[in-house]
Design an enzyme around this catalytic site. Structure first.
Site, mmCIF file in Angstrom:
data_model
loop_
_atom_site.group_PDB
_atom_site.id
_atom_site.type_symbol
_atom_site.label_atom_id
_atom_site.label_comp_id
_atom_site.label_asym_id
_atom_site.label_seq_id
_atom_site.Cartn_x
_atom_site.Cartn_y
_atom_site.Cartn_z
ATOM 1 N N LYS A 138 0.822 -1.214 0.000
ATOM 2 C CA LYS A 138 0.000 0.000 0.000
ATOM 3 C C LYS A 138 0.858 1.268 0.000
ATOM 4 O O LYS A 138 2.048 1.232 0.276
ATOM 5 C CB LYS A 138 -0.956 0.002 1.200
ATOM 6 N N ARG A 154 -3.259 -9.802 5.667
ATOM 7 C CA ARG A 154 -3.808 -9.895 4.298
ATOM 8 C C ARG A 154 -2.719 -9.415 3.339
ATOM 9 O O ARG A 154 -2.343 -8.251 3.372
ATOM 10 C CB ARG A 154 -5.065 -9.012 4.212
HETATM 11 N N1 HH2 Z 1 -7.474 -3.496 1.590
HETATM 12 C C1 HH2 Z 1 -7.904 -3.584 0.329
HETATM 13 C C2 HH2 Z 1 -9.024 -4.359 0.010
HETATM 14 N N2 HH2 Z 1 -9.686 -5.030 0.954
HETATM 15 N N3 HH2 Z 1 -9.949 -5.659 3.212
HETATM 16 C C3 HH2 Z 1 -9.556 -5.575 4.485
HETATM 17 N N4 HH2 Z 1 -10.215 -6.245 5.454
HETATM 18 N N5 HH2 Z 1 -8.470 -4.814 4.854
HETATM 19 C C4 HH2 Z 1 -7.748 -4.125 3.943
HETATM 20 O O1 HH2 Z 1 -6.778 -3.433 4.343
HETATM 21 C C5 HH2 Z 1 -8.145 -4.179 2.572
HETATM 22 C C6 HH2 Z 1 -9.274 -4.968 2.238
HETATM 23 C C7 HH2 Z 1 -7.165 -2.874 -0.751
HETATM 24 O O2 HH2 Z 1 -6.114 -3.637 -1.256
HETATM 25 P P1 HH2 Z 1 -6.157 -4.569 -2.577
HETATM 26 O O3 HH2 Z 1 -7.171 -5.657 -2.485
HETATM 27 O O4 HH2 Z 1 -4.772 -5.042 -2.742
HETATM 28 O O5 HH2 Z 1 -6.499 -3.597 -3.772
HETATM 29 P P2 HH2 Z 1 -7.835 -3.249 -4.545
HETATM 30 O O6 HH2 Z 1 -8.847 -2.759 -3.567
HETATM 31 O O7 HH2 Z 1 -7.397 -2.185 -5.532
HETATM 32 O O8 HH2 Z 1 -8.327 -4.492 -5.230
#
Ligand code: HH2
Length: 282
Positions: free
Chosen positions: A221, A255
């Protein structure tokens, strides 16, 4: 006493930080590893993640990166449900990252056993879907909505406000009949928070973990880039160090995108770090 996460048919021991592998079925996730609804590719990533040591898989069909717009229901269902069906045969708990009750319901029917909602089940009907099943649930704190959440987020007391919010959402679930042992809390790193807010929250993970098992998502992030100075393509090492630091500070679930590197980092800390990694067990 070891905490257990009740997660559908699974009982997950939280005596060490568990690793949740991110499987994005999106075409536009910020880290660039989304499979765009391709089931074969999702299966390949899932096999790799499990071989690398993932304890759970988190399947998402809607990007929540800052500035992103919401995905229509039909499109999210098209991306997520076939992937959940295919991955449900792998024998590891599947989490589904969604804010939509219809997607939650379809995903649970397709074999998911954890609902991960960045909106903390605020959509009408979402709490009922979770309460009607035996799945685990992760409620996350977000200030604002993804499209605008990074426009100058403000708090008087970020840790206190996030803690109060998570406890309130936890209580809503308890009141709806969801057992405490099914509920995960997540401060929501990068969701309506400045770097200073993220750092303050991270340093208070032990305090947050007193309210319930905490899930931490910081992998690749912006905060990792800002602290380390590394561009997106070079954030594996700083993300692993952050994951280990979260584990040391009591995170129950990490995660991550980089499963093999994270598991390797955790093993090194467990063997060589002062006190090893006992997660929230003590
Ligand atoms: N961060 C993202 C998405 N879902 N869920 C939880 N519980 N906690 C988090 O920190 C979190 C989450 C964002 O990251 P990512 O899935 O890598 O990216 P994107 O939302 O662009 O798919």
């Amino acid at each position: 006493m070891t905490q257990i996460l009740e997660c559908g048919p699974y009982r997950l021991r939280l005596d060490r930080p568990l690793v949740m592998a991110i499987i994005n079925t999106t075409p536009d996730s910020f880290s660039g590893d989304g499979v765009d609804g391709n089931v074969e590719r999702a299966l390949e990533l899932a096999h790799q993640a499990i071989a690398a040591g993932a304890d759970l898989l988190d399947i998402g069909g809607e990007s929540t990166r800052p500035g992103s717009a919401s995905v229509p229901l039909e499109e999210e269902l098209r991306r997520v449900v076939p992937v959940v069906e295919a991955l449900s045969l792998l024998g590891v708990p599947l989490s589904v990252d969604t804010v939509k009750p219809e997607v939650m319901k379809a995903a649970l029917a397709a074999g998911a056993s954890l609902i991960n909602d960045v909106n903390a089940l605020q959509e009408p009907g979402a709490v009922d879907v979770v309460a009607a099943s035996d799945c685990a649930v992760c409620v996350m704190h977000m200030q604002g909505a993804p499209r605008t959440m990074q426009d100058n987020p403000q708090y008087r007391d970020v840790v206190g406000e996030v803690e109060t919010y998570l406890r309130t959402r936890q209580q809503v679930l308890l009141d709806a009949g969801v057992a405490r042992g099914r509920i995960l809390l997540d401060p929501g790193f990068g969701f309506g928070k400045s770097l200073a807010h993220n750092v303050e929250l991270f340093k208070e993970l032990e305090r947050l973990a007193k309210s319930g098992p905490v899930l931490v998502g910081v992998c690749r992030k912006r905060m990792i880039g800002e602290i380390s100075g590394c561009p997106l393509e070079d954030r594996t090492v700083p993300s692993v160090v952050a994951a280990v630091a979260a584990g040391v500070r009591g995170a129950a679930i990490l995660r991550v995108h980089d499963v093999a590197a994270t598991c390797a980092g955790l093993r090194i800390w467990d063997a060589l770090g002062p006190g090893g990694l006992k997660g929230i067990a003590e």
